[in-house]
Design an enzyme around this catalytic site. Sequence first.
Site, PDB file in Angstrom:
ATOM      1  N   LYS A 268       3.196   6.202   4.681  1.00 28.48           N
ATOM      2  CA  LYS A 268       2.455   5.066   4.128  1.00 28.48           C
ATOM      3  C   LYS A 268       2.127   3.860   5.734  1.00 28.48           C
ATOM      4  CE  LYS A 268       5.820   3.315   0.520  1.00 28.48           C
ATOM      5  NZ  LYS A 268       6.251   2.250   0.031  1.00 28.48           N
TER       6      LYS A 268
ATOM      7  N   ARG B  10      13.050  -3.711  -7.790  1.00 26.18           N
ATOM      8  CA  ARG B  10      11.113  -4.269  -8.029  1.00 26.18           C
ATOM      9  C   ARG B  10      11.222  -3.845  -9.686  1.00 26.18           C
ATOM     10  NH1 ARG B  10       9.098  -2.076  -3.548  1.00 26.18           N
ATOM     11  NH2 ARG B  10       7.347  -3.228  -4.801  1.00 26.18           N
TER      12      ARG B  10
ATOM     13  N   PRO C 128       0.641  -1.126   0.040  1.00 27.98           N
ATOM     14  CA  PRO C 128      -0.120  -0.127  -0.542  1.00 27.98           C
ATOM     15  C   PRO C 128       0.684   1.362  -0.474  1.00 27.98           C
ATOM     16  CG  PRO C 128      -0.671  -1.737   1.554  1.00 27.98           C
ATOM     17  CD  PRO C 128       0.515  -2.155   1.135  1.00 27.98           C
ATOM     18  N   GLU C 129       0.795   2.374  -0.806  1.00 26.97           N
ATOM     19  CA  GLU C 129       1.349   3.161  -0.581  1.00 26.97           C
ATOM     20  C   GLU C 129       0.526   4.588  -0.570  1.00 26.97           C
ATOM     21  OE1 GLU C 129       2.592   3.628  -4.698  1.00 26.97           O
ATOM     22  OE2 GLU C 129       3.243   1.597  -5.270  1.00 26.97           O
TER      23      GLU C 129
END
Length: 265
Positions: free
Chosen positions: A54, A255, A2-3
């Site tokens: 976050k 990533r 979650p950002e």
Amino acid sequence: MPELPEVETIKLQLEKFLKGKKIIGVEIKTPKSFPNDPKLIMGAKITGVRRFGKVSAIDLDNGYSLLIHLKLTGQLLVNGVIGPHTRVIINLEKGQRLIFNDLRIFGWIRVVDSGQVTADSYIKKLGPEFLKDLTLDRFKNILSKTARPIKIVLMDQEKISGVGNIYANDALWLARVDPRKPSRQLDDKTSGQLYEAVLEVLKKGIRYGGASDQHYLKPDGTKGKYQDHFLVYGREKMPCLRCGAKIEKFFLASRGTYWCPRCQS
Ligand SMILES: [Zn+2]
């Protein structure tokens, strides 16, 4: 993970559902997920929810706050179903409850002094934030000080907080910037365009209630919808939405990084 848009959505829903509710019990199924004494929050009422990058902070009326980091797979669900990955259950009055699920057990809930939230070791290291205190000048200044790839700097929480992999990918595409470009090589105009692009994708993310392409759910148990509006993230081998070239994927600091070789160079 979650950002900013996902955690902002969580913050707004938790505030709506939990404000004024009293905590009457805490069940800890995985001690690593809640390392403090649950007695500290017993009987306290929830007064509000704040967000720092976050991280969420649920403020209580007894001088304590619950700091929550969902990490990769955490979920906060109001009145959700208890399952095999439920780590903490916070029981509220009138039969309601807040459930913390976390498949990978990297997330955490910590009890801290409300007045010390911003002095917390994790929070105080966070850099300025888009939609809050990150001005364009500050953004340009941060970029000018490093030769690291721009995507890595966007995602470095100690430089800029709130942006993670999804929104970094989409913002770089929107601003036509190669994710590998050394930050200090972005000229003034491009830095400005990137700043606007990040704002735009974050606002869009919030508007759609976040991206539920993986584990994230809104506290009411429904999915966000930003995944239906990804600009480049997750679009490997699909045509670029702008020029039609095939989107490529590579790994940058491990990533998944998506880019259009034609319009992002
Ligand atoms: Zn393109």
